[in-house]
Every structure is written in structure tokens, then in C-alpha cells.
Design an enzyme around this catalytic site. Sequence first.
Site, PDB file in Angstrom:
ATOM      1  N   SER A 223      -6.480 -15.880  44.179  1.00 18.17           N
ATOM      2  CA  SER A 223      -6.399 -16.222  45.590  1.00 18.17           C
ATOM      3  C   SER A 223      -6.927 -15.087  46.466  1.00 18.17           C
ATOM      4  O   SER A 223      -8.077 -14.701  46.316  1.00 18.17           O
ATOM      5  CB  SER A 223      -4.951 -16.585  45.919  1.00 18.17           C
ATOM      6  OG  SER A 223      -4.950 -17.427  47.033  1.00 18.17           O
ATOM      7  N   TRP A 314      -6.522 -27.043  49.275  1.00 23.22           N
ATOM      8  CA  TRP A 314      -6.700 -26.014  50.309  1.00 23.22           C
ATOM      9  C   TRP A 314      -7.854 -25.072  49.918  1.00 23.22           C
ATOM     10  O   TRP A 314      -8.618 -24.606  50.756  1.00 23.22           O
ATOM     11  CB  TRP A 314      -5.377 -25.257  50.430  1.00 23.22           C
ATOM     12  CG  TRP A 314      -5.261 -24.184  51.449  1.00 23.22           C
ATOM     13  CD1 TRP A 314      -5.108 -22.847  51.205  1.00 23.22           C
ATOM     14  CD2 TRP A 314      -5.247 -24.321  52.872  1.00 23.22           C
ATOM     15  NE1 TRP A 314      -4.996 -22.151  52.391  1.00 23.22           N
ATOM     16  CE2 TRP A 314      -5.072 -23.042  53.429  1.00 23.22           C
ATOM     17  CE3 TRP A 314      -5.357 -25.425  53.730  1.00 23.22           C
ATOM     18  CZ2 TRP A 314      -5.014 -22.808  54.799  1.00 23.22           C
ATOM     19  CZ3 TRP A 314      -5.292 -25.188  55.099  1.00 23.22           C
ATOM     20  CH2 TRP A 314      -5.128 -23.895  55.618  1.00 23.22           C
ATOM     21  N   HIS A 365      -1.600 -24.103  42.850  1.00 22.64           N
ATOM     22  CA  HIS A 365      -2.194 -22.800  43.176  1.00 22.64           C
ATOM     23  C   HIS A 365      -1.441 -21.687  42.436  1.00 22.64           C
ATOM     24  O   HIS A 365      -0.334 -21.325  42.824  1.00 22.64           O
ATOM     25  CB  HIS A 365      -2.060 -22.623  44.694  1.00 22.64           C
ATOM     26  CG  HIS A 365      -2.687 -21.395  45.237  1.00 22.64           C
ATOM     27  ND1 HIS A 365      -4.047 -21.195  45.255  1.00 22.64           N
ATOM     28  CD2 HIS A 365      -2.136 -20.285  45.808  1.00 22.64           C
ATOM     29  CE1 HIS A 365      -4.306 -20.031  45.826  1.00 22.64           C
ATOM     30  NE2 HIS A 365      -3.165 -19.455  46.163  1.00 22.64           N
TER      31      HIS A 365
HETATM   32  C1  GTR Z   1      -3.179 -18.690  51.659  1.00 24.62           C
HETATM   33  C2  GTR Z   1      -4.547 -18.458  52.217  1.00 24.62           C
HETATM   34  C3  GTR Z   1      -5.549 -18.589  51.104  1.00 24.62           C
HETATM   35  C4  GTR Z   1      -5.143 -17.780  49.901  1.00 24.62           C
HETATM   36  C5  GTR Z   1      -3.652 -17.823  49.615  1.00 24.62           C
HETATM   37  C6  GTR Z   1      -3.140 -16.802  48.584  1.00 24.62           C
HETATM   38  O1  GTR Z   1      -2.200 -18.735  52.605  1.00 24.62           O
HETATM   39  O2  GTR Z   1      -4.797 -19.388  53.223  1.00 24.62           O
HETATM   40  O3  GTR Z   1      -6.836 -18.248  51.553  1.00 24.62           O
HETATM   41  O4  GTR Z   1      -5.560 -16.478  50.035  1.00 24.62           O
HETATM   42  O5  GTR Z   1      -2.902 -17.652  50.756  1.00 24.62           O
HETATM   43  O6  GTR Z   1      -3.570 -15.639  48.589  1.00 24.62           O
HETATM   44  O7  GTR Z   1      -2.289 -17.176  47.791  1.00 24.62           O
END
Ligand code: GTR
Length: 385
Positions: A223, A314, A365
Amino acid sequence: VLLLGCPLAGRAQNYDESKAGTYVLPELLQTESKEKIDNAKDWETKRRPELLALFEEHVYGRMPASYDKIGFRLTRVDPAAMQGRAILKEVEITVTEKSDSVKINLILFVPAGRKKPAPAMLLINNRSRRNTLASRDSVSGFWPAEQVIASGYAIAAFHYSDAAPDNKDTYQQGVLRLYPELARADDGMKAVGAWAWAASRAMDYLVTDKDIDARKVGVVGHSRGGKATLWAAAQDQRFAICFSNCSGNTGAALSRRNFGESVAVINRQFPHWFNNNYKQYNDNEQALPVDQHMLIALMAPRPVYATNATKDLWADPTGTFLAIKHAEPVFALYKQPSHLPAVPPAPDTPVTRPPLGYHNRTGVHDLTFFDWAQFVRFADAYYAK
Ligand code: GTR
């Protein structure tokens, strides 16, 4: 309801593929002065430096040009960690600039009993420090050291907050303290730049460690950490492979697609990640001189593996696949044919043949045992060549 038609309200997040929009990507193989690039030498001497500079100026920010001193202190060595299967080293990396310094703590497990130096995976840890504790009290897929050691790889990590706290009010309390000019400049790096820079400082140590094969160090990040790995590996060609897990917007996903997170949303929520100049692209992605396929292309001919998860729309799985797909022409200049299919592969069908790897894991995620297993397969295939 009235606000919906109002441009000032910004774009609502879209998850409908039919509304992802049409867009024209900036030309990968053409310089800003419209010169066509058709060979690796021109790519390396003309287009590649130009793109690096564009990403610096418009997205991630200028990086420190140097530091006065770097020191490595082994604070702990356990030759019989993991019931004798690994050697554990904890290293305090101290970087000094003028009268100030910053410390980055590196943890490293090396497979025991090897005759040759080990290839390695370095994680930029953006989750709990518990994931990378030397005690291995809590084993998780985020940093599955036991699994990676069993595959014959060393595994290292540092916590990203050592380099820059992930907070809009305090992010300057790390590396940026040493570089006040960069911290003030509109084109100066912020947190993502600092995390990438720290990965290179970890690499500075790894090249000195005789147990590590420094030509075989891959950098892994999830991420926001996966955004940092791409930027780190684009600049620091000592990284042999880049693994960018669920990195999404301003990571491995195309910015121009209207799907999932947008530049405006990321800049508003995380104003401390990218440079100030990047804010001018809020709801204005088409004006960017770059898109993320170019960041991936900067790795060439070194391989890149990008991932997504099916429930992580996302981060735009299709936009990630398209970004690595659109990087193919640069790998072709190096006679590195891509093995990516024409369209995104079905979930859980990894493409683990270099130079461009991809999978879309069923689930949420996260960075998991499954993801790491594919990284090892990809690295095995690359190093076996
Ligand atoms: C979210 C963000 C993403 C990603 C994520 C993470 O809130 O919008 O771009 O970076 O965090 O790092 O888990």
C-alpha cells in the site's frame, strides 16, 4: 444533490468500470522535445533521466543529494534464531548530516548454513512494529520471516516511521529534519520520499553484509509502503526487483483512470505524502506530465511485481494491471518480452514469469503468505536465469 453537478465538489469515487473514462497516457517513448526513443541507450541517456526528474518535480519530490556520514552498529546477533534455521542481526543505521542525525533500525534474518551469500527481501514496514519483532512472538503474513527463510531468502525490514512519521503534523520529525531546505521547498520530498530514501540506506548496509548477495535484493512494500518501493527502486538501481503490493493510487495504478482513489482524494487525506506541486493535479490528472506506467518502466530491465486484492477496488486492480502492461515497451527495448496476458488474469492466477509479474488475490487489502509465496516464485525465476 445540488452539489453533485458542481465541479468544486470534486469527483465522487467511481467503482463502475463503464465509467472509468477515456484518457490518453503521456508518451512513454518520446522525450519532452518530441524525440522518439527506440533503443535502450537512448532510453537510459535521454528519456529515463527526464522521467525521473518529472516524477521528482511533480509527484514525489526532490531527494537529498548526499549525507555527511553513515554508520552501522550491530546491536544484536543471534546465530541460532528460529530454532537454528536462521541468523538474526539487528542493525542500527545512523545517518548524519551537518550536526543532526537520524536512526533507522534494521532487522535481518539470514538462512543458516548457507555456503553462498543469500538473496534477500527488504520490507518497508508500514504496519505494526509487532510484525517484524525479533522474538517472532506474533507470526503474520505481513512479514512471514519463517516462510521466506525456508525458501532460501534472507528477509529484512525497517519501520517506516523511523524515516518519517506517517502523520501530517509530525512527518518532518525524521529524515526531513536533516534537510530543512527540502522540507520547505514545493518540489521537496515528503513522507513517501523519506521512506524510499530509508530503503536505500538499508541497502547501504546490506551491500556491506557478507551474508547477503547484494546483487539480489528485492524491495517489498504494501500500500503506502508499495508506493515507496516503486519510487525507491526507480531511483536506486541496486534494487534487483521491486514488489509493490496493493499500492493503488500514485503507486502501481494509473492515475488517469477514474476508478477508486483519485489524486485529489489522496492529496487531501495525506497531504504529507507527496510534494506540494502534486496538489495542482487534484481533479486534474490529465495535466500530469507522467502517469504510473512510467514509474514502473523506470525499473527496466529489472523486474517488477505488482499485486491487488479482489475486494480492494479502492486500489484499482484493473488500473494496476494496465499500468504494468503499458510499461512493456521499455522492457522490449531490453529484449525482455513480457508474459502478461492481454487482459487482467482471473483472481488467484499469478503471472510469476519476469520481467512483469501480477496477481489479483481473492480477499481484502493486505499483504499475506500467498503474496509472499508468489514473490519468491518470481524472484526464483529471475535469479535462475
Ligand atoms: C489508504 C490510502 C491508500 C493506501 C492505504 C494504505 O487510506 O488511501 O492510498 O495507501 O491507505 O496504505 O493502506
